[in-house]
Design an enzyme around this catalytic site. Sequence first.
Site, short mmCIF file in Angstrom:
data_model
loop_
_atom_site.label_atom_id
_atom_site.label_comp_id
_atom_site.label_asym_id
_atom_site.label_seq_id
_atom_site.Cartn_x
_atom_site.Cartn_y
_atom_site.Cartn_z
N SER B 100 0.82 -1.22 0.00
CA SER B 100 0.00 0.00 0.00
C SER B 100 0.85 1.26 0.00
O SER B 100 1.53 1.55 -0.96
CB SER B 100 -0.97 0.01 1.17
OG SER B 100 -1.77 -1.13 1.13
N ASP B 242 -4.44 6.64 -5.96
CA ASP B 242 -3.26 6.23 -5.22
C ASP B 242 -2.63 5.04 -5.94
O ASP B 242 -3.11 4.62 -6.99
CB ASP B 242 -3.61 5.90 -3.76
CG ASP B 242 -4.45 4.65 -3.62
OD1 ASP B 242 -5.06 4.24 -4.63
OD2 ASP B 242 -4.50 4.07 -2.53
N ASP B 244 -2.40 1.77 -5.62
CA ASP B 244 -3.12 0.56 -6.01
C ASP B 244 -4.53 0.84 -6.50
O ASP B 244 -5.32 -0.08 -6.70
CB ASP B 244 -3.09 -0.53 -4.93
CG ASP B 244 -3.17 0.03 -3.54
OD1 ASP B 244 -3.63 1.17 -3.41
OD2 ASP B 244 -2.80 -0.68 -2.59
N ASP B 246 -7.25 2.13 -5.24
CA ASP B 246 -8.50 1.96 -4.52
C ASP B 246 -9.05 3.29 -4.00
O ASP B 246 -10.21 3.41 -3.68
CB ASP B 246 -8.40 0.90 -3.40
CG ASP B 246 -7.18 1.04 -2.53
OD1 ASP B 246 -6.51 2.09 -2.62
OD2 ASP B 246 -6.90 0.10 -1.77
#
Lengths: 476, 457
Positions: B100, B242, B244, B246
């Site tokens: 993340s 962002d 990834d 999400d």
Amino acid sequence: MKLLKIGISGVRGIVGDSITPKLVMDFAAAFGTRVGGRPVLVGRDTRISGPLLHSAALAALISTGCDVLDLGVCPTPILQYMVPRLKAGGGVSITAGHNDIQWNALAFINEDGMALNPFQGAEVLDIYHLGKFDKVSTDRLGRIRDVALYADEYFDGLRAFLDGGRGPGRRTRPGKQAPGEWRANGSPLGGGAIAKARPKVVIDACNGAGAPFLEAMARALGFELIPVNHEPNGFFPHDPEPRPRNAQQVVAVIKAVGADAGFLLNSDVSRVSCVTETGESLSEEFTFPLVTAEYLKDRCGPVVTNLSTSRMVEDVARERGCPLLRTKVGQSYAVQALVQEEGVLAGEGSGGVALAAFQPAFDGFATMGYILQTMAVRGRTISRLAGELPRYHIVKEKIYCPPARIHSVVSEVKKFFRRQEIDASDGIRVEDKSGWVQVRTSSTEPMIRVIAEDKAKNKARERVDEVSAFIRVLVQ
Amino acid sequence: MKRVSSLKISISGVRGIVGDSLTPQLAGALAQAFGTYVGGGPVVIGRDARPSGQMILQAVTAGLLASGCQPVDVGICPIPSFLFLVKDSKSSGGISVTASHNPKEWNGLKFISRDGLYMTPHQVEEFLDIYHQGDFVYAGPDRLKTLRSEPQPVEPHLKKLLCRFDADLIRRKKIKVALDCGNGAGALLAPRLLQELGCETVVINAVPDGSFARPSEPLPENIREVCRTVVKSGADIGFVQDADADRLAIVNEMGRPIGEELTLALAAQYVLGKKKGSVVCNLSTTRAIDDIAAARKAPVFRTKIGEINVVEKVLAAEPAAVIAGEGNGGVILPEVHPCRDSFTGMSLILEYMASSGRTVSALQKRVPRYVMIKDKVEGSAEQGYRLVSLLRKKHEGEGRTSLLDGLKIDFPDHWVHVRPSNTEPIIRVIAEARTQEKAQAALRRIKKEIAELKKRL
């Protein structure tokens, strides 16, 4: 009981039992640590478990900072040939060679493209046991790159070698001629001889790593390929061990199409056995003497074999006045001696042959190529060439023994030979005028091997039976 | 203060530093434990754009193969598309190689169950038991599967989005979009989605190579470049993802970030205007959500911090949740898939603009205005826990308190939330009020109380 063999040239075991991702990663990381950040070639045979070992080895190698040059499915001799040419620090070949589908292994190759010698192997083992692997940070991780068109480079080199060029043999020190380098300019065997004869050749790759490369070989050398078990899918139609009991399909095809020769390969093309044009399946012991008989005509030099290999090659070498050296069983020992003694040939009764002037590696392609070239140049059939060799009878037996006791049992066999002189450099070996008998541990299985050879068949059988009976009592 | 461990194996997955704690051996063993837990079958594997992703992914592949699973490699893939694919392809589960928002020397594994959701805490516990006991399945060659590649992992997700949203309506409006993918996985779908929706798109940071051109979190201070792009290109809206993909931040047509808290608020305002149902969000999400929901008589369910907690409530809410998410820009539209999804967020906002015919700044004005200030004080998790219990006693009877996650006190005109972090040795302090001054005052008050109480610990 877990079957696992950790040796100087690699690690071998049964997948799902002793071969686990962790074991493969630890060994690959130990090898990567020894290589010290230089690129490493990785190839595999076609076994179902290949991708598992491949992923594990790649992850571990790049975690030590080595770039990986990924050859995908690739026979070990081709990987070995490419290591010095791609200026790599070493190679890892994922193959269990002649073992059945349950097995897989990592074979380690040094920067010269040779099986690790015993000293180098011991270093990797020490790092493995210590468990202190190089771990590099994100920015210094190795990268994985695919290598393209390497097969062409290899087969061009093989053709040049067979045609009598100096051949891109192993790297030698400047000012010093490589052992076994062709003496004359031009080929003693004649350039392009195979292509002129255009023999029909049946080859059984056993659905192994050789399959995707045989067409390129046939094109490069100019023979007509009739492939058998040619799908590189990892399902072995029979044990991938080149020997007569696995040769039925090749024999049948040779007869049906009237082919000139037939060959059986193991799963990584490091071993070959031959079938004649008459459909006779030659013992794997014939492969090395077939090459040697012709090869020593042009260059004399030491010939290396192991303590279990037939006397055929000994007789052939003596006839040509070349010395014969015997080492422990295993490519690592044979090739180490070949290089150290500046020999011309090394080989084993299991069908592995290394031609030093081409490369110091057991190479099934070079072996097949040399035999085909000999047939073409001398205008002889393969059955005729085999008929020129002295005949011996070899009898082999395997006896199960728990691994924990295997070495002490072999050692106790000394008692059986109280009155003879014993060579103990690989197990127990006793020799007399007409033959010999050897007892040793298998390097791949928990088995004791008993091998005897004699001019007379019943005598060889007798030798094996006597010793085997003695061993069975010891094991119980 | 105690050093933070470089390896964290917890119910939200595994994170570690490559070259230190996160070794291929560890990743392989975890994957093998996961493969054992799901009991074979296809397992989707993918990664974010971090440079160490390839190494970890190879190790995961080996571990899954060893357990008899079939790894399905999607390579670099946005998380929402990844989750959607796990469910859509009827796989046994998924492993995503990602850390993340941690710095790039970190990497990690997140584990996904067969329904395409992050594994629940009790599922992770069961699977970690297998890992800790080392009780793995070791498949022999007769049970080994081969690795498969999935070259088009975003297709099912894209198809779903295009049939769920009114693409024709959005296309007719020819909305001009400035898009910042932050060189993350979003670049693999966002430009195509916007093209399919007929938007004229100016894309920046669109190479998913992990070379983060800006800090990954789409906070206002990190997204100045796209703000300039909106102004220069005369775009109607700016979208920021962002790493990834999400979370989604929005920039209005004047080139000003509307604030990440407002992403969910705008989405909720639109969805609740069309559909009846409840809203689910975490304790720290803006109060604007409550106001919007109250106007439509929709119930709001608050949960602990953490996407998994929001998702679990979404699956169990009565009446059913029609919109959910987090104040950090994570929008969940349960109808598409119960996970945070920046692509769903974009589609929703574009449809809102198209159907209302209004600009972003106009839509923004209809959302009740609040100011949220996020701060932190030093303190271990244990200190934080004791502080929370002292604070609770002190404030007993004032406002409406929630002990779901730390301590949250709702006053009529503001709220404060004190929560020990579970990733760093800090205690998070958040305050929200109608104005900057009031929020600041509330924050000052609570921080002063904490400072006094800390002396007594």
